[in-house]
Design a protein around this motif. Structure first.
Motif, short mmCIF file in Angstrom:
data_model
loop_
_atom_site.label_atom_id
_atom_site.label_comp_id
_atom_site.label_asym_id
_atom_site.label_seq_id
_atom_site.Cartn_x
_atom_site.Cartn_y
_atom_site.Cartn_z
N PHE A 104 -13.52 4.75 -3.39
CA PHE A 104 -14.97 4.96 -3.34
C PHE A 104 -15.66 4.23 -4.51
O PHE A 104 -16.23 4.86 -5.41
CB PHE A 104 -15.30 6.46 -3.42
CG PHE A 104 -14.62 7.30 -2.38
CD1 PHE A 104 -14.95 7.17 -1.03
CD2 PHE A 104 -13.65 8.23 -2.73
CE1 PHE A 104 -14.32 7.94 -0.06
CE2 PHE A 104 -13.03 9.01 -1.78
CZ PHE A 104 -13.35 8.87 -0.43
N PRO A 105 -15.64 2.90 -4.51
CA PRO A 105 -16.19 2.14 -5.64
C PRO A 105 -17.69 2.35 -5.86
O PRO A 105 -18.16 2.41 -7.00
CB PRO A 105 -15.87 0.69 -5.28
CG PRO A 105 -15.69 0.70 -3.79
CD PRO A 105 -15.08 2.02 -3.47
N GLU A 106 -18.45 2.46 -4.77
CA GLU A 106 -19.90 2.65 -4.90
C GLU A 106 -20.21 4.00 -5.54
O GLU A 106 -21.06 4.10 -6.45
CB GLU A 106 -20.56 2.55 -3.52
CG GLU A 106 -22.08 2.68 -3.58
CD GLU A 106 -22.72 2.62 -2.21
OE1 GLU A 106 -23.95 2.76 -2.13
OE2 GLU A 106 -21.99 2.42 -1.21
N SER A 107 -19.53 5.03 -5.08
CA SER A 107 -19.74 6.37 -5.64
C SER A 107 -19.29 6.42 -7.10
O SER A 107 -19.94 7.05 -7.95
CB SER A 107 -18.98 7.42 -4.82
OG SER A 107 -19.47 7.45 -3.50
N TYR A 108 -18.18 5.73 -7.40
CA TYR A 108 -17.69 5.73 -8.78
C TYR A 108 -18.66 4.99 -9.70
O TYR A 108 -18.83 5.37 -10.87
CB TYR A 108 -16.30 5.10 -8.87
CG TYR A 108 -15.75 5.09 -10.28
CD1 TYR A 108 -15.53 6.28 -10.96
CD2 TYR A 108 -15.48 3.89 -10.93
CE1 TYR A 108 -15.05 6.28 -12.27
CE2 TYR A 108 -14.99 3.88 -12.24
CZ TYR A 108 -14.78 5.09 -12.90
OH TYR A 108 -14.30 5.09 -14.18
N GLU A 109 -19.30 3.97 -9.19
CA GLU A 109 -20.29 3.25 -9.99
C GLU A 109 -21.43 4.20 -10.40
O GLU A 109 -21.93 4.16 -11.53
CB GLU A 109 -20.85 2.07 -9.20
CG GLU A 109 -21.85 1.23 -9.97
CD GLU A 109 -22.37 0.06 -9.15
OE1 GLU A 109 -23.45 -0.47 -9.50
OE2 GLU A 109 -21.72 -0.30 -8.16
N THR A 110 -21.82 5.06 -9.47
CA THR A 110 -22.85 6.06 -9.77
C THR A 110 -22.33 7.06 -10.80
O THR A 110 -23.05 7.46 -11.72
CB THR A 110 -23.28 6.79 -8.49
OG1 THR A 110 -23.81 5.85 -7.57
CG2 THR A 110 -24.33 7.86 -8.79
N THR A 111 -21.08 7.49 -10.65
CA THR A 111 -20.46 8.40 -11.62
C THR A 111 -20.51 7.80 -13.02
O THR A 111 -20.81 8.48 -14.00
CB THR A 111 -19.00 8.70 -11.23
OG1 THR A 111 -18.99 9.43 -9.99
CG2 THR A 111 -18.30 9.53 -12.30
N LEU A 112 -20.20 6.49 -13.12
CA LEU A 112 -20.20 5.83 -14.43
C LEU A 112 -21.60 5.83 -15.05
O LEU A 112 -21.74 5.89 -16.29
CB LEU A 112 -19.69 4.40 -14.30
CG LEU A 112 -18.18 4.23 -14.12
CD1 LEU A 112 -17.82 2.75 -14.01
CD2 LEU A 112 -17.42 4.87 -15.28
N LYS A 113 -22.63 5.75 -14.23
CA LYS A 113 -24.00 5.80 -14.76
C LYS A 113 -24.29 7.19 -15.34
O LYS A 113 -24.96 7.32 -16.37
CB LYS A 113 -24.99 5.45 -13.66
CG LYS A 113 -24.92 3.97 -13.25
CD LYS A 113 -25.89 3.64 -12.14
CE LYS A 113 -25.77 2.17 -11.75
NZ LYS A 113 -26.67 1.80 -10.64
N ILE A 114 -23.79 8.23 -14.66
CA ILE A 114 -23.94 9.59 -15.18
C ILE A 114 -23.16 9.74 -16.49
O ILE A 114 -23.64 10.33 -17.46
CB ILE A 114 -23.47 10.62 -14.14
CG1 ILE A 114 -24.41 10.61 -12.91
CG2 ILE A 114 -23.41 12.02 -14.75
CD1 ILE A 114 -23.95 11.47 -11.77
N VAL A 115 -21.94 9.20 -16.50
CA VAL A 115 -21.10 9.25 -17.70
C VAL A 115 -21.82 8.59 -18.89
O VAL A 115 -21.87 9.15 -19.99
CB VAL A 115 -19.74 8.54 -17.46
CG1 VAL A 115 -18.98 8.36 -18.77
CG2 VAL A 115 -18.90 9.35 -16.47
N GLY A 116 -22.38 7.42 -18.65
CA GLY A 116 -23.09 6.70 -19.71
C GLY A 116 -24.32 7.45 -20.18
O GLY A 116 -24.61 7.52 -21.39
N PHE A 117 -25.05 8.03 -19.23
CA PHE A 117 -26.26 8.80 -19.57
C PHE A 117 -25.92 9.99 -20.45
O PHE A 117 -26.59 10.24 -21.47
CB PHE A 117 -26.94 9.26 -18.28
CG PHE A 117 -27.98 10.32 -18.47
CD1 PHE A 117 -29.22 10.00 -19.00
CD2 PHE A 117 -27.72 11.65 -18.13
CE1 PHE A 117 -30.20 10.98 -19.19
CE2 PHE A 117 -28.68 12.63 -18.32
CZ PHE A 117 -29.92 12.30 -18.85
N LEU A 118 -24.88 10.75 -20.09
CA LEU A 118 -24.51 11.94 -20.86
C LEU A 118 -23.97 11.58 -22.23
O LEU A 118 -24.20 12.28 -23.22
CB LEU A 118 -23.47 12.76 -20.08
CG LEU A 118 -23.97 13.41 -18.79
CD1 LEU A 118 -22.83 14.11 -18.07
CD2 LEU A 118 -25.10 14.41 -19.09
#
Length: 281
Positions: free
Chosen positions: A239-253
């Motif tokens: 799920f590369p697209e979903s993981y890309e979104t996860t990484l944005k959340i990770v960076g934000f936090l």
């Protein structure tokens, strides 16, 4: 157990295990005075006070009618049934004070606007439903039908319940709501899909997001261990697209709160996000 304060015939303050306790029961204080023993068999409910709450008993509970204590106890009992293991006894004081202030304001024709209402409804539906029942009880008991005209007060009561769920630290329902909204905004802009908020997969994601947000707000500086690298790698690949979104959340936090999101947390976030995408495209 001895009476240390009498609030009314049915509610007293006593001590147990060196902590002050609000004890409730029909006729518990009838004919009694401070220092008298309590008839234990008459005690129906107890709420243990914590921290500086003891010093605020007179301030918070003075002059509150018995009907308010009954409604407060009913709300907390329902909350403990619907949200087992998470409701703190300290909710009794703050909620009784809030409900009393609400009925006094409503009696004078004032209802306060709740600007977080929309988010409360979608993020905390269980707490909101409890708030709705509480408002119905208040309106009926004090003959305040106009309280039912809006959901604002139900939202405020829901926030008190959420605050109790958080249980420790300086976190609050408004902080939790703000953090969840921030992460949902990242999800919407990153996935670029129109999310159906009535969809079961989205509702499950919001539930996960709530617990995840609680962990972030209550962070004590430790990070959850990474237990299964193989699962993490498989999810990232699938799920590369979903993981890309996860990484944005990770960076934000990490940037805004210094929170380190573990691989386990990233895995679960990605799985939930992947379930949302096919349901909204």
């Amino acid at each position: 157990m001895q009476i240390s304060k009498i609030l009314n015939n049915n509610v007293v303050i006593t001590e147990k295990d060196q902590a002050e306790v609000v004890a409730m029961g029909r006729g518990l204080a009838f004919g009694k005075k401070i220092g008298d023993d309590i008839a234990v068999d008459k005690i129906e409910k107890c709420y243990t006070l914590q921290g500086d709450e003891s010093s605020r008993i007179d301030e918070l509970l003075a002059g509150i009618p018995d009907e308010i204590f009954v409604i407060t106890d009913k709300v907390i009992t329902l909350a403990k049934e619907k949200i087992p293991g998470k409701i703190n006894d300290s909710l009794f004081l703050s909620l009784a004070d809030h409900i009393n202030a609400t009925q006094l304001r409503a009696s004078d024709g004032f209802v306060i606007k709740n600007f977080l209402l929309w988010d409360i409804k979608r993020f905390f539906p269980t707490e909101f439903s409890i708030g709705k029942k509480a408002v119905a009880d208040i309106a009926k008991k004090f003959d305040l039908p106009h309280l039912l005209d809006t959901d604002d007060e139900a939202g405020f009561i829901a926030m008190h319940i959420v605050n109790s769920e958080l249980g420790r630290g300086n976190s609050s329902a408004s902080e939790l709501t703000k953090l969840m909204e921030e992460m949902l905004t990242i999800v919407k802009y990153s996935l670029k899909v129109a999310i159906n908020e009535e969809d079961i997969f989205f509702q499950r994601f919001v539930t996960h997001l709530k617990f995840f947000s609680e962990r972030v707000l209550l962070d004590d500086g430790t990070t959850l261990p990474n237990s299964d690298d193989s699962l993490f790698e498989m999810i990232v690949e699938r799920f590369p697209e979903s993981y890309e979104t996860t990484l944005k959340i990770v960076g934000f936090l990490n940037k805004t709160r210094g929170y380190q999101v573990s691989k386990d947390e990233q895995t679960y976030l990605t799985i939930h996000l992947a379930r949302i995408v096919p349901q909204t495209t």
